[in-house]
Design a protein around this motif. Sequence first.
Motif, short mmCIF file in Angstrom:
data_model
loop_
_atom_site.label_atom_id
_atom_site.label_comp_id
_atom_site.label_asym_id
_atom_site.label_seq_id
_atom_site.Cartn_x
_atom_site.Cartn_y
_atom_site.Cartn_z
N LEU A 81 86.56 57.00 45.03
CA LEU A 81 85.84 56.74 46.27
C LEU A 81 84.88 57.87 46.62
O LEU A 81 83.86 57.66 47.28
CB LEU A 81 86.85 56.55 47.42
N LEU A 82 85.21 59.07 46.18
CA LEU A 82 84.40 60.24 46.50
C LEU A 82 83.27 60.45 45.50
O LEU A 82 82.21 60.99 45.85
CB LEU A 82 85.28 61.48 46.56
N THR A 83 83.49 60.06 44.24
CA THR A 83 82.49 60.33 43.19
C THR A 83 81.53 59.17 42.97
O THR A 83 80.52 59.34 42.28
CB THR A 83 83.19 60.64 41.86
N MET A 84 81.81 58.01 43.56
CA MET A 84 81.03 56.82 43.21
C MET A 84 79.55 56.94 43.57
O MET A 84 78.69 56.31 42.96
CB MET A 84 81.63 55.58 43.88
N GLY A 85 79.22 57.78 44.55
CA GLY A 85 77.81 57.86 44.96
C GLY A 85 77.10 59.11 44.53
O GLY A 85 75.94 59.32 44.91
N LEU A 86 77.73 59.96 43.75
CA LEU A 86 77.13 61.25 43.41
C LEU A 86 75.77 61.11 42.73
O LEU A 86 74.82 61.81 43.07
CB LEU A 86 78.08 62.05 42.51
N ILE A 87 75.67 60.21 41.77
CA ILE A 87 74.39 59.98 41.08
C ILE A 87 73.88 58.56 41.29
O ILE A 87 72.67 58.34 41.37
CB ILE A 87 74.52 60.29 39.58
N SER A 88 74.80 57.61 41.39
CA SER A 88 74.36 56.22 41.59
C SER A 88 73.55 56.07 42.88
O SER A 88 72.65 55.22 42.96
CB SER A 88 75.58 55.29 41.63
N ARG A 89 73.85 56.89 43.88
CA ARG A 89 73.06 56.88 45.12
C ARG A 89 71.62 57.28 44.84
O ARG A 89 70.67 56.71 45.39
CB ARG A 89 73.70 57.83 46.13
N GLU A 90 71.43 58.29 43.98
CA GLU A 90 70.08 58.74 43.62
C GLU A 90 69.34 57.65 42.82
O GLU A 90 68.13 57.42 43.02
CB GLU A 90 70.17 60.02 42.77
N TYR A 161 89.47 64.13 37.01
CA TYR A 161 89.10 62.84 37.60
C TYR A 161 87.66 62.88 38.12
O TYR A 161 86.89 61.91 37.97
CB TYR A 161 90.05 62.50 38.75
N SER A 162 87.27 64.00 38.74
CA SER A 162 85.93 64.12 39.33
C SER A 162 84.85 64.09 38.25
O SER A 162 83.79 63.49 38.43
CB SER A 162 85.83 65.41 40.14
N ALA A 163 85.13 64.76 37.12
CA ALA A 163 84.15 64.76 36.03
C ALA A 163 83.96 63.36 35.47
O ALA A 163 82.83 62.94 35.17
CB ALA A 163 84.62 65.72 34.93
N ILE A 164 85.07 62.63 35.36
CA ILE A 164 84.97 61.25 34.87
C ILE A 164 84.19 60.39 35.86
O ILE A 164 83.31 59.60 35.49
CB ILE A 164 86.39 60.67 34.65
N GLY A 165 84.50 60.57 37.16
CA GLY A 165 83.78 59.80 38.18
C GLY A 165 82.30 60.13 38.23
O GLY A 165 81.46 59.23 38.45
N LEU A 166 81.96 61.39 38.01
CA LEU A 166 80.55 61.79 38.00
C LEU A 166 79.81 61.10 36.86
O LEU A 166 78.68 60.60 37.04
CB LEU A 166 80.46 63.31 37.85
N PHE A 167 80.43 61.04 35.70
CA PHE A 167 79.78 60.38 34.57
C PHE A 167 79.61 58.88 34.83
O PHE A 167 78.53 58.32 34.57
CB PHE A 167 80.61 60.59 33.30
N SER A 173 73.57 51.92 39.31
CA SER A 173 72.98 52.16 40.64
C SER A 173 73.87 51.61 41.75
O SER A 173 73.56 51.78 42.93
CB SER A 173 71.59 51.51 40.72
N TYR A 174 74.96 50.96 41.39
CA TYR A 174 75.86 50.37 42.38
C TYR A 174 77.10 51.23 42.52
O TYR A 174 77.84 51.45 41.55
CB TYR A 174 76.25 48.94 41.97
N GLN A 175 77.34 51.72 43.74
CA GLN A 175 78.45 52.63 43.95
C GLN A 175 79.81 51.96 43.73
O GLN A 175 80.73 52.57 43.19
CB GLN A 175 78.39 53.20 45.37
#
Length: 762
Positions: A81-90, A161-167, A173-175
């Motif tokens: 839930l925390l990593t889903m928008g790190l790059i997809s938001r951009e 977990y965060s590194a996996i979510g970031l990738f 483009s969809y969170q």
Amino acid sequence: MKNILRIARIELSLLFYSPVAWIVLIVFVVQAGWQYTSLIERMETAQQMGQVMDDLTSTVFTGFFSLFPKMQEYLYLYIPLLTMGLISREIHSGSIKLLYSSPIRMIDIVAGKYLAMITYCFVLMSVLLGTGLISLFTIDHVDLLFVLSGTIGLFLLTCAYSAIGLFMSSLTSYQVVAAISTLVVLAALNFVGGLWQDIDFVRDITYFLSISGRAEESINGLIGSNDILYFIIVILLFLGLTILKLQFERRTISFLGKFLRYTLFISVMLLAGYISAMPQFMGYVDMTRNNRRTLTDSSKKVINKFTEPVLITTYVNLLDENYFLGLPSYQNDDKKHFDMYSRFMPYMKFEYILYWDHSQNERLYQENPGLNDEQIAMKMAKITGIDFEKFLRPEQIKNIIDLKPERNRLVRVISYKNKKVTLRMFDDLFKNPAEKEITAALKRLIVNAPKIGFVDSHAERSINRSGDKDYQIATNEISFRYSLINQGFEVNTIKLDQPALKKKVDVLVISDPKIKYDAQELENLATYIKDGGNLMLAVEPGNGAVANPILSLTGASIGEGMLVQKSKDYEPSFVISGLSGKNWKQLMPASSFIKLDSPFVITPTATPIKIDSSTIFDALPVLVTQAANTWQINGYEIDPSAELKDARQNQDKKSYPVAFALRRKHQNSEQRILLIGDADFMSNKEMSRSKPKAINFSFVTELFGWFSHGQFPIDTTREEPIDNKILLNSTQVAWMRWTFLGFLPALIALTVSWMLIRRKRR
């Protein structure tokens, strides 16, 4: 570095200005507080009811349904839930194109966003670390290093977990898709360890890739380099994949070029991970107070004497009830039982040999009536999904090793140089050998095992029969963990008509002979005692004609009659003898039960031992009866219908010695003899008795440890836990609970509201 910090600061502001991060934090605080206070409340209630508390730090933080394991389950859901928008938001907003065209390096962008997530993960872990600090005031002598170890493990897990979510966020483009994809990858990494375990080459690869259980070692107090490097490699792998993905979007590269770069990078990471998991490159730090996650000093001393690799060969009978423990799909889990040894013996080798042969698995034959061994084995092979041809036939396995003495059970054979020793499975709750049994087996490879000779020529108690009065369980039963053969001793039968007994045995045992020994046998025994041989002599009431000629060789005797004991639960001949803690401590200073409250040994149908003042031995009574309820009668039969009456006056009441330990200096060693007026204390019946709770089998193993001068069994005792008391009462626990469930969430909510209102006004 400035760019990384600037990007991290921006990401943190975006993260904390969104409600998701605060909601996750509030929920995390509530769940952690509820779990922690519930455990403290349960322990406090048990303490008030008089239950003995033990090792509370472990119970609260790593035990069954405890804090760290439960919070580990929740992290699996929070991080996506925390990593889903790190790059997809951009990507969704189109601002990613501005980043592509900027002079900022892709590695700075990825590192900055990841640093923001690490910071948030640290905030979550500070909640758990806070419970450890609070425990300074709730648990007496709390083990803070142990709590810190678990927090480190969970922190590394959240970072992975965060590194996996970031990738995964960089792929869409969809969170929501990014969050679901992260959950799918985490699920795959959790379950990949169970895939293709029946294929030798693939087994180790999939087992290494699995993230399941990677934090458990740290949670349980052991920080291992293999687990830390695993998390670091997973983090670098997914951060690297993210960087490559963004670089390939930034500039045009052919499909083959992308494929080769991805393949090379992944291969390098997997190779690094495989090397880091090799035992010879592992390091560890035991964070527990009593070092219970590593070997005791006794085991380390044994291991330090090995100069060559040890081979452990496991023979797996498909028809044995424990067959599944040695199947290919369980072999990696099976090897984990030797992890503590692999840290000190990194070149330890494992081999598994599968076969089928007749077993004592009665349930299997009852469930398959009319089928022979081969038909059942073929059926079992089909069920397990293993090619039947991979299992050796009975005649083939017999050409390698004769497992009939082991009843064709699952068994291990440890080989070192030209010596071999057997390591068995046991019919108890744990089944697998523990440190005590493993080290005993290893030690037998480098020293000569003490030889215990049980005399069997005059109707003595047998070590090969399973009758109530015989000694098979305590001495020769392969499935009983505490039998002498499983604790390092070599047990055999012997006859007294053989000369030079001292050269044949280290300890001679004579137990309840029914027939008199002839002059030659008594002469051989007298020579054995004169030469300093160790002896255990167990006699029964009414057998003085046979026993006294032997006892006289040590300056002892038994009289007429037997002991009776008044009890509301047991018959009068059922005598309970107390252990003389003071005297036993002289013999065994490191005894495991001298600290117990009034330990006792069951000695049915006992007679007191009398020591002559002219004996050449130093005599110590080690088992004595209570003066108040035990006395001696002249006969050997008691009327069960008649009330047992004590006709003694108070001044006549005394304790009776049931067992004496005799010692004397002989040449350069100490001769040791035990005389006991009961032969049932180590019988099969007493070894299996559950009530009353006596120390019979512990007494037997320590007794032979005394005979062997501490060589066996292996002393694996550790420092007793001191965190055994809850410092709060029920009212204080209730206040603490409402602080976690009410005050802290409200404080966080008010802080968030103030921040959002202030930001909106600006």
